[in-house]
Scaffold this motif. Structure first.
Motif, PDB file in Angstrom:
ATOM      1  N   GLY A   1     -16.536 -17.390  -4.600  1.00 33.75           N
ATOM      2  CA  GLY A   1     -16.292 -17.190  -3.349  1.00 33.75           C
ATOM      3  C   GLY A   1     -15.083 -16.355  -3.270  1.00 33.75           C
ATOM      4  O   GLY A   1     -14.014 -16.581  -2.306  1.00 33.75           O
ATOM      5  N   LEU A   2     -14.474 -15.700  -4.300  1.00 27.74           N
ATOM      6  CA  LEU A   2     -13.061 -14.902  -4.442  1.00 27.74           C
ATOM      7  C   LEU A   2     -13.245 -13.492  -4.165  1.00 27.74           C
ATOM      8  O   LEU A   2     -14.153 -12.738  -4.930  1.00 27.74           O
ATOM      9  N   PRO A   3     -12.901 -12.993  -3.144  1.00 26.04           N
ATOM     10  CA  PRO A   3     -12.937 -11.660  -2.833  1.00 26.04           C
ATOM     11  C   PRO A   3     -12.490 -10.598  -3.864  1.00 26.04           C
ATOM     12  O   PRO A   3     -11.306 -10.863  -4.419  1.00 26.04           O
ATOM     13  N   LEU A   4     -13.478  -9.867  -4.420  1.00 26.70           N
ATOM     14  CA  LEU A   4     -13.030  -8.891  -5.548  1.00 26.70           C
ATOM     15  C   LEU A   4     -13.059  -7.435  -4.946  1.00 26.70           C
ATOM     16  O   LEU A   4     -14.152  -7.148  -4.475  1.00 26.70           O
ATOM     17  N   ILE A   5     -12.051  -6.810  -5.050  1.00 28.65           N
ATOM     18  CA  ILE A   5     -11.811  -5.546  -4.365  1.00 28.65           C
ATOM     19  C   ILE A   5     -11.751  -4.620  -5.557  1.00 28.65           C
ATOM     20  O   ILE A   5     -10.942  -4.518  -6.517  1.00 28.65           O
ATOM     21  N   GLU A   6     -12.188  -3.277  -5.647  1.00 26.02           N
ATOM     22  CA  GLU A   6     -12.278  -2.218  -6.308  1.00 26.02           C
ATOM     23  C   GLU A   6     -11.132  -1.182  -5.656  1.00 26.02           C
ATOM     24  O   GLU A   6     -11.388  -0.760  -4.546  1.00 26.02           O
ATOM     25  N   LEU A   7     -10.076  -0.823  -6.383  1.00 23.65           N
ATOM     26  CA  LEU A   7      -9.182   0.102  -5.846  1.00 23.65           C
ATOM     27  C   LEU A   7      -9.409   1.453  -6.700  1.00 23.65           C
ATOM     28  O   LEU A   7      -9.314   1.530  -7.798  1.00 23.65           O
ATOM     29  N   ARG A   8     -10.055   2.604  -5.974  1.00 24.78           N
ATOM     30  CA  ARG A   8     -10.831   3.715  -6.861  1.00 24.78           C
ATOM     31  C   ARG A   8      -9.802   4.894  -6.968  1.00 24.78           C
ATOM     32  O   ARG A   8     -10.211   5.649  -7.341  1.00 24.78           O
ATOM     33  N   LYS A   9      -8.603   4.654  -6.529  1.00 22.83           N
ATOM     34  CA  LYS A   9      -7.701   5.650  -6.816  1.00 22.83           C
ATOM     35  C   LYS A   9      -6.305   4.870  -6.938  1.00 22.83           C
ATOM     36  O   LYS A   9      -6.175   3.532  -6.450  1.00 22.83           O
ATOM     37  N   VAL A  10      -5.495   5.585  -7.819  1.00 22.42           N
ATOM     38  CA  VAL A  10      -3.995   5.077  -8.205  1.00 22.42           C
ATOM     39  C   VAL A  10      -3.133   4.732  -6.965  1.00 22.42           C
ATOM     40  O   VAL A  10      -3.017   5.608  -6.104  1.00 22.42           O
ATOM     41  N   VAL A  11      -2.496   3.940  -6.773  1.00 20.37           N
ATOM     42  CA  VAL A  11      -1.527   3.418  -5.971  1.00 20.37           C
ATOM     43  C   VAL A  11      -0.391   2.613  -6.516  1.00 20.37           C
ATOM     44  O   VAL A  11      -0.624   1.862  -7.272  1.00 20.37           O
ATOM     45  N   PRO A  12       0.698   2.931  -6.331  1.00 20.60           N
ATOM     46  CA  PRO A  12       2.119   2.359  -6.766  1.00 20.60           C
ATOM     47  C   PRO A  12       2.058   1.068  -6.132  1.00 20.60           C
ATOM     48  O   PRO A  12       2.253   0.675  -5.173  1.00 20.60           O
ATOM     49  N   PHE A  13       1.881  -0.058  -7.209  1.00 20.64           N
ATOM     50  CA  PHE A  13       1.871  -1.672  -6.603  1.00 20.64           C
ATOM     51  C   PHE A  13       3.267  -1.991  -6.163  1.00 20.64           C
ATOM     52  O   PHE A  13       3.318  -2.663  -5.067  1.00 20.64           O
ATOM     53  N   VAL A  14       4.196  -1.498  -6.640  1.00 26.31           N
ATOM     54  CA  VAL A  14       5.501  -1.802  -6.151  1.00 26.31           C
ATOM     55  C   VAL A  14       5.532  -1.283  -4.845  1.00 26.31           C
ATOM     56  O   VAL A  14       6.151  -2.062  -3.843  1.00 26.31           O
ATOM     57  N   SER A  15       5.399   0.024  -4.219  1.00 25.67           N
ATOM     58  CA  SER A  15       5.401   0.219  -2.851  1.00 25.67           C
ATOM     59  C   SER A  15       4.277  -0.512  -1.918  1.00 25.67           C
ATOM     60  O   SER A  15       4.965  -1.050  -0.698  1.00 25.67           O
ATOM     61  N   VAL A  16       3.227  -0.926  -2.629  1.00 24.55           N
ATOM     62  CA  VAL A  16       2.411  -1.971  -1.736  1.00 24.55           C
ATOM     63  C   VAL A  16       3.038  -3.396  -1.421  1.00 24.55           C
ATOM     64  O   VAL A  16       3.176  -3.795  -0.300  1.00 24.55           O
ATOM     65  N   MET A  17       3.576  -4.006  -2.535  1.00 25.94           N
ATOM     66  CA  MET A  17       4.121  -5.244  -2.382  1.00 25.94           C
ATOM     67  C   MET A  17       5.627  -5.068  -1.224  1.00 25.94           C
ATOM     68  O   MET A  17       5.794  -6.065  -0.770  1.00 25.94           O
TER      69      MET A  17
END
Length: 551
Positions: free
Chosen positions: A107-123
């Motif tokens: 029951g753990l949502p698993l997400i595929e990120l198909r393009k590169v994104v800066p994780f720091v900006s997201v956080m």
């Protein structure tokens, strides 16, 4: 207003990654987030607090085995992580099906990120919103903690103290012991009636110890450890409805731990032996110093110098089996302690000194009834002289389970292993994997059985199994035929062919012991035993209790 996973996936900083939910998509709309974190470490689960969206690149997962990937998913789910987002690319072109299946099952949502994104900006963008929400949750959690402290000061029962927490979080709350028994419980309805009735009215239905709240549709179950004096004593379970704020429930639950520990000490005086017993098993498993083991054993009621054995039970229902195991140990041993660690149920049992080996055999026989349930495998370690040597008995029991995991038959068996395994039946294998490296084992087997192994490989025959059974039966042809379910004449024909391949009848030579050892090692020749379980050498963690190091 809580921030949900679906909202975050649509946030401008994350939507550019073209996210697609590959598993547990049905829960995304109601999955609440407490924080966003990124890590490439596969052993990150113990460092998380629950409620996180974990962002990770695909490099570490790309080189990991399928087994490690599945373990990674299960550990995150058990920790209460809200969702996992994995960036795919050249190293990991797509999410492995094993991970998708494991995430769906957990029951753990698993997400595929198909393009590169800066994780720091997201956080940075999203965590700033989560911070302001967490401040409000901390304020309300402190209010809950204060109200619970007032209830405790007025002499309220554990049920009434939990009712305060249930009323603020709108969750069904249960406090359970380490054996899974409910100590107290409350529902939001109890809390409302309690406020109307006053501080000293007894809690009504739903707060009776032993009645675990029924799971609500789409509810999220949060587990929070409750230690007493640094030793795990109970667990707080919060069953949070989908429409309620689970982050508030988690925060308030953690803020209430100290009050609940104090209430347990004052109202219930939880068994020190049970608490010390669990700490003792953890100390044995981690290889603590003898003085610490002796200290905990005394508190747990286990004689320091009495003979004892360790028991390891592996099962998907290890927590449910714990009560049955403890009942059996109460009959078969003078004293015992147990502890559940995920799918492993660990125990030590103190046996009477005057007939310790006989008692050990009785303990083994009684475990067969316990281990008859599906998916259960147990091992009983060697008998040792006292608690200081318990780590060796436990490590040998775990090593036995690894050795017995071979799909081929084990010592003295014409088929699959029995659900309860005696570590002493694997004494040869245990000694060999600790004294010889895999190359030496393979080389020895090849020297003794090379022609026989080649024959089996070319003809798709099972003469090796026949030889192993015959040797395990003491070279008794009739007995071996019965074990293999073949006619005696067929058994004689097989043996003649085996003797031709092995250079003659070994009973008239000094090769019998070498052949027997080689057949026992043949199933280990290509197995990789985890290094953490191969003790007994000078470089290992544990020594056999009778060994002495010499310069």
């Amino acid at each position: 207003m809580s921030i949900r996973l679906q909202d975050v996936l649509g946030h401008p900083t994350l939507s550019v990654a073209d996210p697609v939910i590959r598993a547990a998509a049905g829960t995304a709309a109601r999955t609440q987030l407490r924080w966003i974190h990124s890590s490439e470490i596969l052993d990150i689960a113990p460092l998380l607090d629950g409620g996180e969206l974990l962002l990770t690149g695909g490099e570490a997962l790309a080189v990991a085995s399928d087994e490690r990937r599945v373990t990674y998913i299960r550990q995150l789910a058990e920790r209460g992580v809200a969702a996992l987002a994995v960036e795919t690319g050249p190293a990991l072109p797509s999410l492995p099906s094993s991970m998708v299946s494991a995430a769906e099952a957990a029951g753990l949502p698993l997400i595929e990120l198909r393009k590169v994104v800066p994780f720091v900006s997201v956080m940075q963008a999203i965590n700033s919103s989560l911070v302001s929400e967490s401040v409000s949750q901390l304020r309300r959690a402190d209010e809950a903690s204060h109200a619970m402290a007032v209830e405790l000061a007025h002499g309220g029962s554990l049920d009434r103290i939990l009712a305060v927490l249930a009323g603020i979080t709108h969750a069904e709350v249960t406090l359970v012991s380490l054996t899974g028994a409910a100590l107290a419980s409350a529902t939001p309805g109890n809390a409302e009636r309690s406020e109307t009735a006053g501080h000293h009215e007894t809690a009504e239905a739903g707060s009776v110890a032993g009645n675990t709240p029924a799971p609500q549709e789409h509810a999220r179950l949060i587990h929070i450890d409750v230690p007493i004096r640094g030793i795990l004593a109970a667990q707080l379970l919060l069953n949070v409805p989908a429409e309620e704020d689970e982050n508030l429930a988690r925060t308030a639950g953690k803020r209430s731990v100290d009050i609940l520990a104090l209430a347990m000490l004052q109202r219930m005086s939880p068994g020190l032996r049970e608490v010390a017993g669990a700490a003792l098993i953890r100390a044995i498993d981690s290889g603590s110093q003898p003085w610490r083991l002796q200290q905990l054993a005394s508190a747990a009621g286990i004689p320091v110098s009495a003979p004892l054995v360790a028991v390891v039970v592996r099962s998907d229902i290890s927590q449910q089996l714990r009560t049955s195991l403890e009942q059996h140990l109460s009959r078969a041993a003078h004293a015992h302690a147990t502890y559940v660690d995920n799918a492993e149920l660990l125990a030590v049992a103190s046996l009477p000194g005057e007939a310790s080996e006989e008692s050990r055999q009785q303990l083994l026989a009684g475990l067969l009834d316990l281990a008859a349930m599906g998916g259960t495998l147990a091992a009983v370690g060697p008998l040792v002289a006292g608690i200081s040597d318990a780590p060796w008995s436990l490590s040998e029991a775990k090593l036995t389970l690894e050795l017995a995991a071979s799909p081929q038959q084990g010592p003295g068996s014409g088929g699959p292993h029995r659900p309860v395994i005696d570590a002493e039946a694997f004494a040869v294998e245990r000694l060999t994997v600790q004294a010889l490296d895999p190359y030496q084992r393979r080389n020895f087997v090849r020297q003794q059985l090379g022609a026989l192994l080649d024959h089996d490989a070319q003809r798709n025959s099972r003469l090796l199994d026949t030889l192993a059974t015959w040797l395990d039966c003491g070279c008794n042809t009739a007995h071996a035929a019965r074990e293999l379910h073949v006619e005696r004449q067929s058994m004689h024909q097989r043996l003649r062919r085996i003797f031709e391949l092995c250079g003659g009848d070994p009973r008239d030579t000094g090769r019998l012991a070498a052949l027997h050892l080689a057949t026992r090692l043949a199933t280990l020749a290509c197995r990789r035993i985890p290094a953490r379980l191969v003790y007994g050498t000078r470089s290992g963690r544990f020594h056999h209790p009778s060994w002495t190091d010499h310069p």
